[in-house]
Design a protein around this motif. Structure first.
Motif, PDB file in Angstrom:
ATOM      1  N   ALA A   1       0.820  -1.211   0.000  1.00  0.00           N
ATOM      2  CA  ALA A   1       0.000   0.000   0.000  1.00  0.00           C
ATOM      3  C   ALA A   1       0.858   1.268   0.000  1.00  0.00           C
ATOM      4  CB  ALA A   1      -0.933  -0.005   1.209  1.00  0.00           C
ATOM      5  N   ASP A   2       2.052   1.212   0.599  1.00  0.00           N
ATOM      6  CA  ASP A   2       2.920   2.388   0.619  1.00  0.00           C
ATOM      7  C   ASP A   2       3.359   2.783  -0.785  1.00  0.00           C
ATOM      8  OD1 ASP A   2       2.744   2.531   3.353  1.00  0.00           O
ATOM      9  OD2 ASP A   2       4.666   1.534   3.731  1.00  0.00           O
ATOM     10  N   PHE A   3       3.398   1.815  -1.700  1.00  0.00           N
ATOM     11  CA  PHE A   3       3.845   2.084  -3.072  1.00  0.00           C
ATOM     12  C   PHE A   3       2.668   2.285  -4.033  1.00  0.00           C
ATOM     13  CE2 PHE A   3       6.937  -0.705  -0.976  1.00  0.00           C
ATOM     14  CZ  PHE A   3       8.094   0.033  -1.095  1.00  0.00           C
ATOM     15  N   ASP A   4       1.614   1.496  -3.826  1.00  0.00           N
ATOM     16  CA  ASP A   4       0.544   1.440  -4.821  1.00  0.00           C
ATOM     17  C   ASP A   4      -0.726   2.189  -4.444  1.00  0.00           C
ATOM     18  OD1 ASP A   4       2.147  -0.124  -6.432  1.00  0.00           O
ATOM     19  OD2 ASP A   4       1.434  -2.019  -5.584  1.00  0.00           O
ATOM     20  N   LEU A   5      -0.697   2.906  -3.323  1.00  0.00           N
ATOM     21  CA  LEU A   5      -1.854   3.700  -2.915  1.00  0.00           C
ATOM     22  C   LEU A   5      -1.376   5.088  -2.524  1.00  0.00           C
ATOM     23  CD1 LEU A   5      -4.841   4.072  -2.137  1.00  0.00           C
ATOM     24  CD2 LEU A   5      -4.306   3.081   0.094  1.00  0.00           C
ATOM     25  N   GLU A   6      -1.879   6.085  -3.230  1.00  0.00           N
ATOM     26  CA  GLU A   6      -1.503   7.471  -2.961  1.00  0.00           C
ATOM     27  C   GLU A   6      -2.724   8.229  -2.440  1.00  0.00           C
ATOM     28  OE1 GLU A   6       0.236  11.448  -5.289  1.00  0.00           O
ATOM     29  OE2 GLU A   6       0.258   9.488  -6.271  1.00  0.00           O
ATOM     30  N   HIS A   7      -2.567   8.874  -1.293  1.00  0.00           N
ATOM     31  CA  HIS A   7      -3.641   9.661  -0.685  1.00  0.00           C
ATOM     32  C   HIS A   7      -3.448  11.138  -1.023  1.00  0.00           C
ATOM     33  CE1 HIS A   7      -5.146   6.478   2.146  1.00  0.00           C
ATOM     34  NE2 HIS A   7      -3.924   6.004   1.946  1.00  0.00           N
ATOM     35  N   ILE A   8      -4.526  11.779  -1.443  1.00  0.00           N
ATOM     36  CA  ILE A   8      -4.503  13.224  -1.686  1.00  0.00           C
ATOM     37  C   ILE A   8      -5.760  13.834  -1.075  1.00  0.00           C
ATOM     38  CG2 ILE A   8      -4.336  15.067  -3.399  1.00  0.00           C
ATOM     39  CD1 ILE A   8      -3.276  13.061  -5.410  1.00  0.00           C
ATOM     40  N   ASP A   9      -5.605  14.879  -0.292  1.00  0.00           N
ATOM     41  CA  ASP A   9      -6.769  15.600   0.233  1.00  0.00           C
ATOM     42  C   ASP A   9      -7.338  16.487  -0.862  1.00  0.00           C
ATOM     43  OD1 ASP A   9      -6.723  14.525   2.771  1.00  0.00           O
ATOM     44  OD2 ASP A   9      -5.335  16.046   3.537  1.00  0.00           O
ATOM     45  N   GLY A  10      -8.667  16.593  -0.860  1.00  0.00           N
ATOM     46  CA  GLY A  10      -9.317  17.340  -1.918  1.00  0.00           C
ATOM     47  C   GLY A  10      -8.868  18.779  -2.024  1.00  0.00           C
ATOM     48  N   ASP A  11      -8.607  19.453  -0.890  1.00  0.00           N
ATOM     49  CA  ASP A  11      -8.245  20.874  -0.954  1.00  0.00           C
ATOM     50  C   ASP A  11      -6.851  21.110  -1.513  1.00  0.00           C
ATOM     51  OD1 ASP A  11      -6.865  19.907   1.207  1.00  0.00           O
ATOM     52  OD2 ASP A  11      -7.835  21.192   2.688  1.00  0.00           O
ATOM     53  N   SER A  12      -6.056  20.033  -1.636  1.00  0.00           N
ATOM     54  CA  SER A  12      -4.723  20.193  -2.232  1.00  0.00           C
ATOM     55  C   SER A  12      -4.584  19.419  -3.543  1.00  0.00           C
ATOM     56  CB  SER A  12      -3.638  19.728  -1.244  1.00  0.00           C
ATOM     57  OG  SER A  12      -3.798  18.352  -0.925  1.00  0.00           O
ATOM     58  N   ALA A  13      -5.664  18.821  -4.012  1.00  0.00           N
ATOM     59  CA  ALA A  13      -5.622  18.020  -5.234  1.00  0.00           C
ATOM     60  C   ALA A  13      -5.709  18.909  -6.475  1.00  0.00           C
ATOM     61  CB  ALA A  13      -6.766  17.009  -5.243  1.00  0.00           C
ATOM     62  N   THR A  14      -4.905  18.585  -7.464  1.00  0.00           N
ATOM     63  CA  THR A  14      -4.983  19.240  -8.766  1.00  0.00           C
ATOM     64  C   THR A  14      -5.093  18.165  -9.837  1.00  0.00           C
ATOM     65  OG1 THR A  14      -2.592  19.227  -9.136  1.00  0.00           O
ATOM     66  CG2 THR A  14      -3.523  21.142  -7.963  1.00  0.00           C
ATOM     67  N   ALA A  15      -5.565  18.537 -11.000  1.00  0.00           N
ATOM     68  CA  ALA A  15      -5.691  17.574 -12.095  1.00  0.00           C
ATOM     69  C   ALA A  15      -4.322  17.007 -12.470  1.00  0.00           C
ATOM     70  CB  ALA A  15      -6.345  18.244 -13.298  1.00  0.00           C
ATOM     71  N   ASP A  16      -3.292  17.854 -12.503  1.00  0.00           N
ATOM     72  CA  ASP A  16      -1.946  17.390 -12.859  1.00  0.00           C
ATOM     73  C   ASP A  16      -1.430  16.372 -11.844  1.00  0.00           C
ATOM     74  OD1 ASP A  16      -1.802  18.924 -15.141  1.00  0.00           O
ATOM     75  OD2 ASP A  16      -0.669  20.558 -14.194  1.00  0.00           O
ATOM     76  N   ARG A  17      -1.633  16.669 -10.567  1.00  0.00           N
ATOM     77  CA  ARG A  17      -1.127  15.762  -9.530  1.00  0.00           C
ATOM     78  C   ARG A  17      -1.840  14.413  -9.579  1.00  0.00           C
ATOM     79  NH1 ARG A  17      -1.039  16.854  -2.953  1.00  0.00           N
ATOM     80  NH2 ARG A  17      -0.051  14.861  -2.396  1.00  0.00           N
ATOM     81  N   VAL A  18      -3.156  14.442  -9.772  1.00  0.00           N
ATOM     82  CA  VAL A  18      -3.920  13.194  -9.845  1.00  0.00           C
ATOM     83  C   VAL A  18      -3.488  12.367 -11.047  1.00  0.00           C
ATOM     84  CG1 VAL A  18      -6.213  12.211 -10.227  1.00  0.00           C
ATOM     85  CG2 VAL A  18      -5.915  14.074  -8.584  1.00  0.00           C
ATOM     86  N   MET A  19      -3.386  13.003 -12.205  1.00  0.00           N
ATOM     87  CA  MET A  19      -3.015  12.274 -13.425  1.00  0.00           C
ATOM     88  C   MET A  19      -1.577  11.741 -13.343  1.00  0.00           C
ATOM     89  SD  MET A  19      -5.729  12.141 -15.224  1.00  0.00           S
ATOM     90  CE  MET A  19      -5.048  11.478 -16.763  1.00  0.00           C
ATOM     91  N   ALA A  20      -0.695  12.506 -12.700  1.00  0.00           N
ATOM     92  CA  ALA A  20       0.687  12.035 -12.527  1.00  0.00           C
ATOM     93  C   ALA A  20       0.716  10.785 -11.665  1.00  0.00           C
ATOM     94  CB  ALA A  20       1.541  13.138 -11.908  1.00  0.00           C
ATOM     95  N   GLY A  21      -0.083  10.782 -10.597  1.00  0.00           N
ATOM     96  CA  GLY A  21      -0.138   9.602  -9.731  1.00  0.00           C
ATOM     97  C   GLY A  21      -0.700   8.388 -10.438  1.00  0.00           C
ATOM     98  N   LEU A  22      -1.691   8.610 -11.284  1.00  0.00           N
ATOM     99  CA  LEU A  22      -2.290   7.496 -12.025  1.00  0.00           C
ATOM    100  C   LEU A  22      -1.354   6.946 -13.100  1.00  0.00           C
ATOM    101  CD1 LEU A  22      -5.876   9.012 -12.443  1.00  0.00           C
ATOM    102  CD2 LEU A  22      -5.244   7.063 -10.993  1.00  0.00           C
ATOM    103  N   GLY A  23      -0.390   7.764 -13.520  1.00  0.00           N
ATOM    104  CA  GLY A  23       0.535   7.332 -14.565  1.00  0.00           C
ATOM    105  C   GLY A  23       1.674   6.468 -14.062  1.00  0.00           C
ATOM    106  N   ILE A  24       1.841   6.350 -12.754  1.00  0.00           N
ATOM    107  CA  ILE A  24       2.907   5.509 -12.194  1.00  0.00           C
ATOM    108  C   ILE A  24       2.455   4.051 -12.218  1.00  0.00           C
ATOM    109  CG2 ILE A  24       4.277   5.010 -10.132  1.00  0.00           C
ATOM    110  CD1 ILE A  24       3.860   7.948  -9.309  1.00  0.00           C
ATOM    111  N   PRO A  25       3.234   3.136 -12.786  1.00  0.00           N
ATOM    112  CA  PRO A  25       2.828   1.728 -12.822  1.00  0.00           C
ATOM    113  C   PRO A  25       2.754   1.142 -11.412  1.00  0.00           C
ATOM    114  CG  PRO A  25       4.622   2.158 -14.376  1.00  0.00           C
ATOM    115  CD  PRO A  25       4.513   3.367 -13.486  1.00  0.00           C
ATOM    116  N   PRO A  26       1.817   0.223 -11.168  1.00  0.00           N
ATOM    117  CA  PRO A  26       1.742  -0.414  -9.845  1.00  0.00           C
ATOM    118  C   PRO A  26       2.983  -1.252  -9.577  1.00  0.00           C
ATOM    119  CG  PRO A  26       0.283  -1.514 -11.396  1.00  0.00           C
ATOM    120  CD  PRO A  26       0.797  -0.297 -12.096  1.00  0.00           C
TER     121      PRO A  26
END
Length: 270
Positions: free
Chosen positions: A41-66
């Motif tokens: 979970a430390d590698f394959d699960l990324e937590h982001i709070d909504g008030d600090s989330a941006t589209a770039d940050r979310v998409m970057a996290g999704l682009g990392i292979p599990p």
């Protein structure tokens, strides 16, 4: 030659929303158990709070292979607090997210005005539609009427079955009357009841009465009985308990007074 049947595409995004935060947390835990290997979970699960989330940050996290999980999950809690422009930007990019990633967004129970969610207490419609297009929107706690009663009863029953306890229909009805329909309260009251009966395999209505808290309605009826029996000390004690359990005594007082007046009308008519 017949064409090969299409395989159903796995959802790439989820939105967990609705009125019941307890059930949403259970949905989230069940979903993460399927998508993320616990040891990674430390590698394959990324937590982001909504008030600090941006589209770039979310998409970057999704682009990392599990690393060693079925999917790499980006979890955005309090998704409704994400800047509205960023929600729109994310909505426009979701279809381009890789199949190895999975976005999970969760928002708390919305604040409501006249029965409708207040603006900003839920994710915007564009993002909800975009998630539905590539995945699933899971809404919980919004059942009405018979559906709500059936769902509540099934959940209450499951709490005891999962603990290896039998509970008959009268005891279950008494439990539901006292615990109400809030799943968090029901779970807490069921745990107290299960601990109370110990090794016994059956829960009775007497057990429910002994352990669970009385409803405000039950206390009102007891207070009216005390008034009718000319026991003012008992009546005042019950009145104090009613005000202590209510959120706003100034709102509770007229209801209590109306019940007292109704009871005396019935006595007078009799």
């Amino acid at each position: 030659m017949a064409a090969a049947p299409k395989t159903k595409e796995e959802p790439r995004a989820y939105l967990i929303a609705g009125d019941d935060d307890f059930r949403k947390q259970r949905e989230l835990e069940s979903l993460l158990a399927e998508l993320v290997a616990p040891d990674f979970a430390d590698f394959d699960l990324e937590h982001i709070d909504g008030d600090s989330a941006t589209a770039d940050r979310v998409m970057a996290g999704l682009g990392i292979p599990p690393f060693s999980s079925p999917r790499r999950v980006v979890l955005v809690k309090y998704a409704n607090k994400m800047d509205e422009d960023q929600q729109k930007a994310l909505a426009s990019r979701l279809e381009r997210m890789p199949a190895s990633g999975c976005l999970v967004m969760m928002s708390p129970a919305p604040e409501k005005v006249d029965g409708k969610p207040r603006r900003g207490s839920e994710v915007i419609g564009d993002l909800s539609k975009a998630i539905r297009k590539v995945g699933r929107v899971i809404r919980v706690g919004e059942e009405k009427g018979r559906d709500k009663a059936d769902t509540t009863r099934a959940f209450a029953q499951s709490l005891f079955v999962d603990a290896g306890k039998k509970i008959d229909s009268s005891a279950l009805a008494a439990f539901m009357q006292r615990a109400g329909s809030d799943f968090s309260i029901m779970s807490s009251e069921a745990r107290k009841l299960i601990d109370y009966v110990g090794d016994a395999d059956k829960i009775t209505a007497q057990d429910v009465a002994a352990v669970t808290s009385e409803t405000p309605e039950e206390k009102v009826f007891k207070m009216i009985d005390a008034i009718g029996a000319k026991r003012p000390a008992n009546a005042m004690k019950l009145l104090d308990e009613l005000f202590e359990t209510g959120d706003r005594p100034e709102n509770d007082a007229p209801k209590i007074l109306a019940n007292i007046a109704r009871q005396f009308r019935l006595i007078w008519q009799g």
